[in-house]
Design a protein around this motif. Sequence first.
Motif, mmCIF file in Angstrom:
data_model
loop_
_atom_site.group_PDB
_atom_site.id
_atom_site.type_symbol
_atom_site.label_atom_id
_atom_site.label_comp_id
_atom_site.label_asym_id
_atom_site.label_seq_id
_atom_site.Cartn_x
_atom_site.Cartn_y
_atom_site.Cartn_z
ATOM 1 N N MET A 1 0.834 -1.175 0.000
ATOM 2 C CA MET A 1 0.000 0.000 0.000
ATOM 3 C C MET A 1 0.883 1.244 0.000
ATOM 4 O O MET A 1 1.992 1.227 0.507
ATOM 5 C CB MET A 1 -0.926 0.008 1.211
ATOM 6 N N ARG A 2 0.345 2.315 -0.570
ATOM 7 C CA ARG A 2 1.073 3.583 -0.657
ATOM 8 C C ARG A 2 0.247 4.680 0.000
ATOM 9 O O ARG A 2 -0.983 4.656 -0.039
ATOM 10 C CB ARG A 2 1.314 3.956 -2.119
ATOM 11 N N GLU A 3 0.944 5.643 0.570
ATOM 12 C CA GLU A 3 0.268 6.764 1.206
ATOM 13 C C GLU A 3 -0.268 7.713 0.146
ATOM 14 O O GLU A 3 0.472 8.195 -0.710
ATOM 15 C CB GLU A 3 1.247 7.496 2.116
ATOM 16 N N LEU A 4 -1.541 7.993 0.226
ATOM 17 C CA LEU A 4 -2.174 8.935 -0.687
ATOM 18 C C LEU A 4 -2.277 10.315 -0.057
ATOM 19 O O LEU A 4 -2.062 11.328 -0.717
ATOM 20 C CB LEU A 4 -3.573 8.438 -1.061
ATOM 21 N N LEU A 5 -2.575 10.344 1.233
ATOM 22 C CA LEU A 5 -2.891 11.607 1.885
ATOM 23 C C LEU A 5 -2.455 11.551 3.342
ATOM 24 O O LEU A 5 -2.589 10.522 3.992
ATOM 25 C CB LEU A 5 -4.403 11.821 1.806
ATOM 26 N N ARG A 6 -1.946 12.678 3.837
ATOM 27 C CA ARG A 6 -1.589 12.826 5.243
ATOM 28 C C ARG A 6 -2.153 14.164 5.708
ATOM 29 O O ARG A 6 -1.875 15.190 5.100
ATOM 30 C CB ARG A 6 -0.078 12.803 5.411
ATOM 31 N N THR A 7 -2.968 14.137 6.772
ATOM 32 C CA THR A 7 -3.631 15.363 7.198
ATOM 33 C C THR A 7 -3.954 15.348 8.684
ATOM 34 O O THR A 7 -4.092 14.281 9.276
ATOM 35 C CB THR A 7 -4.931 15.580 6.398
ATOM 36 N N CYS A 27 -9.462 1.877 0.053
ATOM 37 C CA CYS A 27 -8.515 2.675 0.821
ATOM 38 C C CYS A 27 -8.581 2.258 2.284
ATOM 39 O O CYS A 27 -9.540 1.613 2.716
ATOM 40 C CB CYS A 27 -8.783 4.167 0.658
ATOM 41 N N PHE A 28 -7.548 2.622 3.025
ATOM 42 C CA PHE A 28 -7.456 2.266 4.435
ATOM 43 C C PHE A 28 -6.903 3.455 5.203
ATOM 44 O O PHE A 28 -5.830 3.962 4.877
ATOM 45 C CB PHE A 28 -6.535 1.047 4.607
ATOM 46 N N ALA A 29 -7.649 3.905 6.204
ATOM 47 C CA ALA A 29 -7.200 5.013 7.039
ATOM 48 C C ALA A 29 -6.312 4.481 8.155
ATOM 49 O O ALA A 29 -6.672 3.531 8.846
ATOM 50 C CB ALA A 29 -8.402 5.740 7.621
ATOM 51 N N MET A 30 -5.168 5.102 8.328
ATOM 52 C CA MET A 30 -4.228 4.703 9.377
ATOM 53 C C MET A 30 -4.084 5.839 10.380
ATOM 54 O O MET A 30 -4.312 6.997 10.053
ATOM 55 C CB MET A 30 -2.874 4.358 8.773
ATOM 56 N N ASP A 31 -3.704 5.494 11.580
ATOM 57 C CA ASP A 31 -3.440 6.442 12.665
ATOM 58 C C ASP A 31 -4.700 7.139 13.156
ATOM 59 O O ASP A 31 -4.616 8.195 13.765
ATOM 60 C CB ASP A 31 -2.407 7.502 12.250
ATOM 61 N N VAL A 32 -5.870 6.561 12.930
ATOM 62 C CA VAL A 32 -7.112 7.224 13.330
ATOM 63 C C VAL A 32 -7.323 7.225 14.841
ATOM 64 O O VAL A 32 -8.062 8.051 15.354
ATOM 65 C CB VAL A 32 -8.342 6.611 12.627
ATOM 66 N N HIS A 33 -6.685 6.329 15.551
ATOM 67 C CA HIS A 33 -6.856 6.264 16.999
ATOM 68 C C HIS A 33 -5.699 6.911 17.751
ATOM 69 O O HIS A 33 -5.591 6.773 18.963
ATOM 70 C CB HIS A 33 -7.039 4.818 17.448
ATOM 71 N N LEU A 48 -4.066 8.185 4.752
ATOM 72 C CA LEU A 48 -4.979 7.382 3.951
ATOM 73 C C LEU A 48 -4.141 6.631 2.931
ATOM 74 O O LEU A 48 -3.381 7.233 2.169
ATOM 75 C CB LEU A 48 -6.014 8.271 3.257
ATOM 76 N N MET A 49 -4.282 5.315 2.927
ATOM 77 C CA MET A 49 -3.479 4.445 2.081
ATOM 78 C C MET A 49 -4.342 3.836 0.982
ATOM 79 O O MET A 49 -5.525 3.566 1.192
ATOM 80 C CB MET A 49 -2.872 3.317 2.922
ATOM 81 N N VAL A 50 -3.729 3.631 -0.185
ATOM 82 C CA VAL A 50 -4.386 2.940 -1.298
ATOM 83 C C VAL A 50 -3.409 1.911 -1.862
ATOM 84 O O VAL A 50 -2.207 1.984 -1.626
ATOM 85 C CB VAL A 50 -4.833 3.909 -2.419
ATOM 86 N N LEU A 51 -3.936 0.976 -2.616
ATOM 87 C CA LEU A 51 -3.080 -0.006 -3.272
ATOM 88 C C LEU A 51 -2.202 0.686 -4.313
ATOM 89 O O LEU A 51 -2.620 1.686 -4.919
ATOM 90 C CB LEU A 51 -3.915 -1.086 -3.942
#
Length: 71
Positions: A1-7, A27-33, A48-51
């Motif tokens: 997976m690759r990072e699409l967005l960081r915010t 897509c998969f959201a990371m660091d939400v917690h 936010l990660m995408v393939l």
Amino acid sequence: MRELLRTTDPTLIPFVTALLEGEDIDCFAMDVHMSTLEGSIGILPRRLMVLEKDLFLARAVLRDNGVDYEG
């Protein structure tokens, strides 16, 4: 997976997720917690990660909808 967005904007991840799902891009959201660890002050960015195969199309979706992203 690759990072699409960081915010640090808590509304941007759900918005972009909805845009991508509308285009059938997983897509998969990371660091939400992480807000639990930071005390809910919003200084740690969420990602936010995408393939890899969907990265080009996902970036095009963001551009077409006026969403700024790092990349």
